[in-house]
Design an enzyme around this catalytic site. Sequence first.
Site, PDB file in Angstrom:
ATOM      1  N   HIS A 219     -10.998  -1.440   2.700  1.00  0.00           N
ATOM      2  CA  HIS A 219      -9.970  -0.496   2.247  1.00  0.00           C
ATOM      3  C   HIS A 219      -8.630  -0.609   2.966  1.00  0.00           C
ATOM      4  CE1 HIS A 219     -11.150   1.830   5.826  1.00  0.00           C
ATOM      5  NE2 HIS A 219      -9.976   2.422   5.711  1.00  0.00           N
TER       6      HIS A 219
HETATM    7  C1  UD1 Z   1      -6.321   6.447   4.880  1.00  0.00           C
HETATM    8  C2  UD1 Z   1      -5.802   6.228   6.283  1.00  0.00           C
HETATM    9  C3  UD1 Z   1      -6.631   5.158   6.961  1.00  0.00           C
HETATM   10  C4  UD1 Z   1      -8.106   5.492   6.923  1.00  0.00           C
HETATM   11  C5  UD1 Z   1      -8.538   5.789   5.483  1.00  0.00           C
HETATM   12  C6  UD1 Z   1      -9.950   6.303   5.480  1.00  0.00           C
HETATM   13  C7  UD1 Z   1      -3.374   6.547   6.585  1.00  0.00           C
HETATM   14  C8  UD1 Z   1      -2.071   5.871   6.749  1.00  0.00           C
HETATM   15  N1  UD1 Z   1      -4.422   5.752   6.255  1.00  0.00           N
HETATM   16  O1  UD1 Z   1      -6.151   5.231   4.152  1.00  0.00           O
HETATM   17  O2  UD1 Z   1      -6.244   5.056   8.334  1.00  0.00           O
HETATM   18  O3  UD1 Z   1      -8.829   4.409   7.417  1.00  0.00           O
HETATM   19  O4  UD1 Z   1      -7.694   6.808   4.923  1.00  0.00           O
HETATM   20  O5  UD1 Z   1     -10.544   6.183   4.244  1.00  0.00           O
HETATM   21  O6  UD1 Z   1      -3.461   7.742   6.729  1.00  0.00           O
HETATM   22  N2  UD1 Z   1      -7.004   7.515  -3.425  1.00  0.00           N
HETATM   23  C9  UD1 Z   1      -7.697   8.041  -4.470  1.00  0.00           C
HETATM   24  N3  UD1 Z   1      -8.441   9.159  -4.250  1.00  0.00           N
HETATM   25  C10 UD1 Z   1      -8.507   9.779  -3.050  1.00  0.00           C
HETATM   26  C11 UD1 Z   1      -7.779   9.244  -1.994  1.00  0.00           C
HETATM   27  C12 UD1 Z   1      -7.036   8.104  -2.193  1.00  0.00           C
HETATM   28  O7  UD1 Z   1      -7.680   7.527  -5.577  1.00  0.00           O
HETATM   29  O8  UD1 Z   1      -9.221  10.807  -2.926  1.00  0.00           O
HETATM   30  C13 UD1 Z   1      -6.223   6.262  -3.652  1.00  0.00           C
HETATM   31  C14 UD1 Z   1      -4.802   6.518  -4.109  1.00  0.00           C
HETATM   32  O9  UD1 Z   1      -4.465   5.518  -5.020  1.00  0.00           O
HETATM   33  C15 UD1 Z   1      -4.004   6.330  -2.834  1.00  0.00           C
HETATM   34  C16 UD1 Z   1      -4.800   5.261  -2.103  1.00  0.00           C
HETATM   35  O10 UD1 Z   1      -6.153   5.539  -2.431  1.00  0.00           O
HETATM   36  O11 UD1 Z   1      -2.682   5.941  -3.070  1.00  0.00           O
HETATM   37  C17 UD1 Z   1      -4.619   5.271  -0.615  1.00  0.00           C
HETATM   38  O12 UD1 Z   1      -4.913   6.564  -0.065  1.00  0.00           O
HETATM   39  P1  UD1 Z   1      -4.257   7.017   1.329  1.00  0.00           P
HETATM   40  O13 UD1 Z   1      -4.827   8.315   1.749  1.00  0.00           O
HETATM   41  O14 UD1 Z   1      -2.774   6.923   1.269  1.00  0.00           O
HETATM   42  O15 UD1 Z   1      -4.694   5.891   2.326  1.00  0.00           O
HETATM   43  P2  UD1 Z   1      -6.111   5.229   2.595  1.00  0.00           P
HETATM   44  O16 UD1 Z   1      -6.036   3.801   2.183  1.00  0.00           O
HETATM   45  O17 UD1 Z   1      -7.164   6.071   2.008  1.00  0.00           O
HETATM   46  N1  UDP Z   2     -18.305   6.312   4.464  1.00  0.00           N
HETATM   47  C1  UDP Z   2     -19.075   7.016   3.529  1.00  0.00           C
HETATM   48  N2  UDP Z   2     -19.166   6.515   2.265  1.00  0.00           N
HETATM   49  C2  UDP Z   2     -18.565   5.365   1.872  1.00  0.00           C
HETATM   50  C3  UDP Z   2     -17.810   4.645   2.832  1.00  0.00           C
HETATM   51  C4  UDP Z   2     -17.688   5.150   4.118  1.00  0.00           C
HETATM   52  O1  UDP Z   2     -19.640   8.061   3.856  1.00  0.00           O
HETATM   53  O2  UDP Z   2     -18.703   4.990   0.699  1.00  0.00           O
HETATM   54  C5  UDP Z   2     -18.174   6.852   5.825  1.00  0.00           C
HETATM   55  C6  UDP Z   2     -18.659   5.920   6.899  1.00  0.00           C
HETATM   56  O3  UDP Z   2     -20.059   6.063   7.078  1.00  0.00           O
HETATM   57  C7  UDP Z   2     -17.845   6.379   8.098  1.00  0.00           C
HETATM   58  C8  UDP Z   2     -16.531   6.794   7.486  1.00  0.00           C
HETATM   59  O4  UDP Z   2     -16.798   7.032   6.104  1.00  0.00           O
HETATM   60  O5  UDP Z   2     -18.441   7.498   8.728  1.00  0.00           O
HETATM   61  C9  UDP Z   2     -15.524   5.706   7.629  1.00  0.00           C
HETATM   62  O6  UDP Z   2     -14.415   5.995   6.843  1.00  0.00           O
HETATM   63  P1  UDP Z   2     -13.431   4.884   6.286  1.00  0.00           P
HETATM   64  O7  UDP Z   2     -14.086   3.569   6.279  1.00  0.00           O
HETATM   65  O8  UDP Z   2     -12.903   5.408   5.017  1.00  0.00           O
HETATM   66  O9  UDP Z   2     -12.212   4.951   7.324  1.00  0.00           O
HETATM   67  P2  UDP Z   2     -11.951   4.408   8.802  1.00  0.00           P
HETATM   68  O10 UDP Z   2     -13.114   4.716   9.657  1.00  0.00           O
HETATM   69  O11 UDP Z   2     -11.656   2.947   8.698  1.00  0.00           O
HETATM   70  O12 UDP Z   2     -10.707   5.138   9.207  1.00  0.00           O
END
Ligand code: UD1
Ligand code: UDP
Length: 382
Positions: A219
């Site tokens: 991601h």
């Molecule tokens: C964010 C965090 C990242 C973390 C990740 C965990 C920042 C800068 N990044 O990244 O550090 O590792 O969350 O998962 O804060 N979207 C959906 N539905 C949702 C949420 C997101 O469709 O419920 C899609 C949207 O298109 C959005 C994209 O995901 O634009 C990115 O979401 P965003 O929260 O900006 O960043 P993450 O990549 O999720």
């Molecule tokens: N996770 C989850 N379901 C998924 C993918 C991740 O419950 O389909 C959980 C995972 O076990 C961990 C957390 O989400 O506890 C990690 O989040 P993510 O990978 O989104 O973000 P990061 O840790 O890189 O910030």
Amino acid sequence: MLKIITIIGARPQIIKAAAISRAIRNHFPDRIQEIIVHTGQHYDNSMSQVFIDELGTPQPDYNLNIGSASHGKQTAGMITGVEEILVKEAPDYLVVYGDTNSTLAAAIAASKMHIPIVHIEAGLRSFNKSMPEEINRIVCDHVSSLLFSPTLTGFNNLISEGFSYKNKSPFTADNPGIFHCGDVMYDNSLFFKKIATDKSNVLDEYDLENKAFILSTIHRNNNTDQPERLTAIFKALNKISTDNQIHVVLPLHPRTSKLLDKNLDSNLLEEVRSNPLIQLIPPVSFLDMIQLESHCQMVVTDSGGVQKEAYFFKKPCIILRPETEWTEIVDAGSGVIADADEKKITESYRQLMAKSGELNYPPIFGNGTAAEFICGVMLENE
Ligand code: UD1
Ligand code: UDP
């Protein structure tokens, strides 16, 4: 009664917050009042509500419903929303997790109002400022009063940046207290393992009982948004599965699902979709994730949390990034940095499989009581 406001927003924060809420419920119900603010950064049911329902994170008292936007717009909306709540609630502490835009926004709002900030997962560094998370965590650490690092490396990073472990309470933003206390994610993995075994039927659902499989999550923006990187990762997964006749399960973050068509070569996407060994599935719940992590052969990921959970469940891990904040995992030999490089990924798989019986997982993430420790320090510093 100590009044704290906890900020959640992204999936991993909702999961981490469950550990502190559980510690408050079990050990300090008459001494700590917790108010939960959800920024709404993540909003799909499978990225947010599912964790609140499953893990006992309390229902948020406020939801800012900020949603997705550019960094500036998203962060600005959160700063405004958090500030209004801080004015109304006047908490003793603001508690933030990790390094997302929700973390940064809340830290900026609280620091300007002189509300002490508690940063859980402090000190982690990639030393790569092209990552939005690196900016967020550096800023947050430097305006916090209580900094809790899950690892010794994180603790030492803080010392290198001028924090002193010799500071004495009362801790403030100008006299911060730093602590090496273990990882609340480890607390959660220990606590939920048995519950996951009893309740999750994800292995059945995806026909994985008694099958060897690789669990993969992708991601990070630099992987999803750069076609050549995303292509290299999927080429490697496709090759590993075909050459070794091993299943690959990918619970896809919505960011990745949305970009597959745009950023993956169309022939490769077709190959991946028609490969019977590769399962692209929606994001799973935490209990399902624990089941997948504890039953897989190996983890291939660019996630911070999933790298650690691979280690908790004693699984080798290929890290799809140029570096990691969790350097202990690489030092222990069970984690290999392969970046988004097709050859390095396939070679790392071969090497890790060859030594899988000899891998060691020394205890470097505490003993499962980090959350209680953090609550205790907050109370002592009241
Ligand atoms: C964010 C965090 C990242 C973390 C990740 C965990 C920042 C800068 N990044 O990244 O550090 O590792 O969350 O998962 O804060 N979207 C959906 N539905 C949702 C949420 C997101 O469709 O419920 C899609 C949207 O298109 C959005 C994209 O995901 O634009 C990115 O979401 P965003 O929260 O900006 O960043 P993450 O990549 O999720
Ligand atoms: N996770 C989850 N379901 C998924 C993918 C991740 O419950 O389909 C959980 C995972 O076990 C961990 C957390 O989400 O506890 C990690 O989040 P993510 O990978 O989104 O973000 P990061 O840790 O890189 O910030």
